[in-house]
Scaffold this motif. Structure first.
Motif, PDB file in Angstrom:
ATOM      1  N   UNK A 199      -6.008 122.801  71.426  1.00  0.00           N
ATOM      2  CA  UNK A 199      -6.549 123.835  71.892  1.00  0.00           C
ATOM      3  C   UNK A 199      -7.689 123.931  72.678  1.00  0.00           C
ATOM      4  N   UNK A 200      -8.066 124.300  73.835  1.00  0.00           N
ATOM      5  CA  UNK A 200      -9.515 124.065  74.473  1.00  0.00           C
ATOM      6  C   UNK A 200      -9.878 125.646  74.816  1.00  0.00           C
ATOM      7  N   UNK A 201     -10.862 125.813  74.282  1.00  0.00           N
ATOM      8  CA  UNK A 201     -11.695 127.348  74.603  1.00  0.00           C
ATOM      9  C   UNK A 201     -12.985 127.561  74.297  1.00  0.00           C
ATOM     10  N   UNK A 202     -13.461 128.222  75.033  1.00  0.00           N
ATOM     11  CA  UNK A 202     -15.235 128.375  74.890  1.00  0.00           C
ATOM     12  C   UNK A 202     -15.432 129.590  74.110  1.00  0.00           C
ATOM     13  N   UNK A 203     -14.404 130.262  73.296  1.00  0.00           N
ATOM     14  CA  UNK A 203     -14.400 131.231  72.473  1.00  0.00           C
ATOM     15  C   UNK A 203     -14.187 130.735  71.014  1.00  0.00           C
ATOM     16  N   UNK A 204     -15.561 130.551  70.516  1.00  0.00           N
ATOM     17  CA  UNK A 204     -15.546 129.838  69.227  1.00  0.00           C
ATOM     18  C   UNK A 204     -14.946 130.731  67.948  1.00  0.00           C
ATOM     19  N   UNK A 205     -14.838 131.924  68.275  1.00  0.00           N
ATOM     20  CA  UNK A 205     -14.172 132.878  67.230  1.00  0.00           C
ATOM     21  C   UNK A 205     -12.651 132.402  67.205  1.00  0.00           C
ATOM     22  N   UNK A 206     -11.872 131.941  68.187  1.00  0.00           N
ATOM     23  CA  UNK A 206     -10.592 131.855  68.349  1.00  0.00           C
ATOM     24  C   UNK A 206     -10.557 130.438  67.706  1.00  0.00           C
ATOM     25  N   UNK A 207     -11.393 129.620  67.926  1.00  0.00           N
ATOM     26  CA  UNK A 207     -11.492 128.104  67.324  1.00  0.00           C
ATOM     27  C   UNK A 207     -11.429 128.249  65.789  1.00  0.00           C
ATOM     28  N   UNK A 208     -12.143 129.045  65.363  1.00  0.00           N
ATOM     29  CA  UNK A 208     -12.272 129.248  63.671  1.00  0.00           C
ATOM     30  C   UNK A 208     -11.132 130.099  63.094  1.00  0.00           C
ATOM     31  N   UNK A 209     -10.555 130.919  64.046  1.00  0.00           N
ATOM     32  CA  UNK A 209      -9.574 131.611  63.439  1.00  0.00           C
ATOM     33  C   UNK A 209      -8.195 130.870  63.500  1.00  0.00           C
ATOM     34  N   UNK A 210      -7.994 129.855  64.495  1.00  0.00           N
ATOM     35  CA  UNK A 210      -6.924 129.063  64.668  1.00  0.00           C
ATOM     36  C   UNK A 210      -6.877 127.792  64.306  1.00  0.00           C
ATOM     37  N   UNK A 211      -7.734 126.795  64.529  1.00  0.00           N
ATOM     38  CA  UNK A 211      -7.581 125.315  64.581  1.00  0.00           C
ATOM     39  C   UNK A 211      -7.962 124.673  62.935  1.00  0.00           C
ATOM     40  N   UNK A 212      -7.339 123.650  62.879  1.00  0.00           N
ATOM     41  CA  UNK A 212      -7.321 122.923  61.831  1.00  0.00           C
ATOM     42  C   UNK A 212      -8.754 121.832  61.928  1.00  0.00           C
ATOM     43  N   UNK A 213      -8.833 121.238  62.907  1.00  0.00           N
ATOM     44  CA  UNK A 213      -9.986 120.242  63.133  1.00  0.00           C
ATOM     45  C   UNK A 213     -10.244 120.596  64.510  1.00  0.00           C
ATOM     46  N   UNK A 214     -11.531 119.989  64.682  1.00  0.00           N
ATOM     47  CA  UNK A 214     -12.130 120.011  66.086  1.00  0.00           C
ATOM     48  C   UNK A 214     -12.697 118.745  66.469  1.00  0.00           C
ATOM     49  N   UNK A 215     -12.762 118.472  67.639  1.00  0.00           N
ATOM     50  CA  UNK A 215     -13.340 117.218  68.445  1.00  0.00           C
ATOM     51  C   UNK A 215     -14.327 117.845  69.625  1.00  0.00           C
ATOM     52  N   UNK A 216     -15.503 117.266  69.511  1.00  0.00           N
ATOM     53  CA  UNK A 216     -16.801 117.848  70.552  1.00  0.00           C
ATOM     54  C   UNK A 216     -16.947 116.841  71.331  1.00  0.00           C
ATOM     55  N   UNK A 217     -16.902 116.942  72.611  1.00  0.00           N
ATOM     56  CA  UNK A 217     -17.225 115.937  73.712  1.00  0.00           C
ATOM     57  C   UNK A 217     -18.662 116.491  74.305  1.00  0.00           C
ATOM     58  N   UNK A 218     -19.572 115.239  74.569  1.00  0.00           N
ATOM     59  CA  UNK A 218     -20.757 115.631  75.444  1.00  0.00           C
ATOM     60  C   UNK A 218     -21.179 114.548  76.354  1.00  0.00           C
ATOM     61  N   UNK A 219     -21.342 114.837  77.655  1.00  0.00           N
ATOM     62  CA  UNK A 219     -21.504 113.872  78.558  1.00  0.00           C
ATOM     63  C   UNK A 219     -20.389 112.455  78.555  1.00  0.00           C
ATOM     64  N   UNK A 220     -19.112 112.984  78.616  1.00  0.00           N
ATOM     65  CA  UNK A 220     -18.018 111.989  78.634  1.00  0.00           C
ATOM     66  C   UNK A 220     -17.924 111.330  77.319  1.00  0.00           C
ATOM     67  N   UNK A 221     -18.405 111.638  76.239  1.00  0.00           N
ATOM     68  CA  UNK A 221     -18.262 111.039  75.216  1.00  0.00           C
ATOM     69  C   UNK A 221     -17.830 111.740  74.175  1.00  0.00           C
TER      70      UNK A 221
END
Length: 507
Positions: A199-221
């Protein structure tokens, strides 16, 4: 139940496009029976990584496995055959085919004689829609279907291929709150059915309502992976941008000057009725309201893209002719449209050409555009807007969504406008870029620019606007000063529960 071993594993993936390193050390693990959020600023590498899984790109180095074995890259067909399906923000259905035909396009069930088994196909589509908990008629054509329902059809198509990994790329960006909630319910059903959902979203409220785990990327890593439970939005934002983001809405307080835009009694039958308001120099005025309330239609009419049936528009005290965008531009009005890809940019053209396209006559000498002047203009705005790019000759289609939005802003700010109209200025862009766009708008207003904004994000409206105009079903229900505008008062007016501070007032 989440499996002990990941269904998909990406380790140390790298990918370069010319001199731009899109991925440099990307890692990701996806488990069956989970919803996994993939987060990061625009340009962080999310889209490139997803396109590797979709079969669009091939990594330069690194390891990608699925089901414990090697993942064959570089073929969208092989990616689907290996059980990966991607649901994009903008679905691509065949409008004149039925929903059942769209679900099974290219894979229609056949009878023993080789003819399409229409009845079986309709039944199978109905079963898939039932599994997703939606009531869609398999026989109806796709034309006229809402974006939300089109995405449901795309998900049904993915299920019909026995997809084990379902990637949902910004699926709620163009949806209303109720449509978004239905789509989140569908994602939960997919997870409970054993799929690995990205699940890709810029809406963090949806992320916290739906997702089990998260991965954060920055500058290609990949910079962080963790369970969603136990973290908070502040931590996620810090991982995404690599710094504290203490001021998402850097609003500069200004003293409004003279009236730049005066709208009186603006009416388009069946769309909006009797809308009146003013926008002054140095002021940010924002339209709020639910999807379909008429906000975008009003600003399109003001700029002259759409005709209106009655009313008047004045800029700097003089009437602006209706349905004449050239006249609006000549009078110092600029419009950043809602859909940057379809309405705001020439996608194959360069950053330099897109930035200069509206002012080419100003850069020409004896009818010939001076390339040096074009590049100097683009370089100026690229620096002002902190544009991330691989060169001013780079096609804008290769930029991230946030950087594309900056090019649209640069194009119109290069006209030196007196009134800047921005429709959904931060839709589909990351939190760090949102802060940069907000800073730019506040800075421009501080220098005397009049700004008229349309936004579906209420925190953005409340954080940036000097005055809030609330629309409902084509009518201006409330005009609220910054000090009195609260989330509750705006939503009461937007849902018709109350009219606040002078219904339909101009100022």
């Amino acid at each position: 139940m989440v499996d002990a071993e990941p269904l998909v594993r990406v380790r140390g993936a790298a990918k370069a496009f010319g001199g731009v390193q899109a991925l440099r050390d990307a890692s990701l693990e996806l488990f069956a029976g989970e919803v996994h959020a993939l987060l990061g600023e625009n340009g962080a590498g999310k889209s490139t990584l997803l396109k590797v899984l979709a079969g669009v790109h091939r990594t330069d180095s690194g390891e990608v496995t699925i089901g414990g074995g090697p993942f064959e890259q570089g073929s969208t067909r092989r990616s689907r055959e290996q059980g990966v399906a991607v649901i994009y923000q903008e679905p691509s259905l065949f409008p004149d085919l039925s929903l059942a035909e769209n679900v099974f396009i290219g894979r229609q069930p056949v009878t023993g004689r080789g003819a399409v088994d229409w009845a079986r196909m309709r039944r199978a589509a109905a079963v898939l829609f039932g599994q997703l908990g939606v009531d869609l008629d398999p026989d109806r054509p796709a034309r006229g279907l809402s974006i939300a329902d089109q995405q449901i059809v795309e998900i049904a198509k993915a299920l019909s291929t026995d997809a084990r990994v379902i990637v949902m790329d910004e699926p709620t960006a163009a949806l209303s709150a109720s449509e978004s909630e239905r789509l989140l319910d569908v994602a939960r059903r997919l997870r409970d059915g054993g799929a690995a959902v990205v699940f890709v979203s810029h809406r963090l409220d949806e992320v916290f309502a739906l997702c089990d785990r998260l991965t954060v990327m920055r500058d290609g890593a990949t910079v962080h992976t963790c369970p969603v439970a136990g973290t908070d939005a502040g931590e996620v934002v810090r991982w995404m941008v690599g710094r504290e983001l203490t001021d998402l809405f850097p609003k500069t307080e200004t003293t409004p000057g003279d009236v730049v835009l005066r709208v009186r009694g603006l009416t388009t039958d069946g769309v909006f009725d009797d809308v009146s308001f003013d926008v002054r120099a140095g002021e940010i005025v924002a339209f709020a309201g639910l999807v379909g309330s008429g906000r975008s239609e009003v600003v399109r009419a003001v700029f002259g893209i759409d005709r209106y049936d009655s009313g008047s528009v004045e800029v700097l005290g003089s009437p602006l002719p209706p349905a004449d965008p050239r006249a609006a531009l000549a009078r110092g009005v600029a419009l950043v449209p809602e859909d940057r890809r379809q309405q705001g940019l020439f996608m194959p053209a360069s950053i330099a050409r897109n930035t200069a396209v509206v002012v080419l006559s100003r850069l020409a000498r004896r009818g010939v555009v001076r390339e040096r002047a074009e590049r100097e203009l683009a370089a100026h705005w690229a620096q002002r807007l902190q544009l991330r790019h691989g060169g001013l000759d780079q096609p804008v289609e290769r930029l991230s969504g946030g950087n594309q939005q900056k090019v649209v802003l640069a194009k119109w700010l290069a006209t030196d406008p007196r009134l800047l109209v921005v429709d959904e200025p931060t839709r589909g862009i990351d939190v760090g870029t949102k802060a940069e766009v907000h800073r730019l708008l506040s800075e421009q207003a501080g220098q005397g620019l009049a700004v008229l904004m349309v936004s579906s994000e209420l925190p953005e409206v409340l954080g940036m606007a000097d005055r809030v105009l609330v629309m409902r079903e084509g009518r201006l229900m409330a005009t609220l000063d910054r000090a009195e505008a609260t989330q509750e008062r705006v939503m009461l007016a937007a849902t018709g529960q109350a009219s606040v501070a002078g219904e339909g007032s101009a100022a």
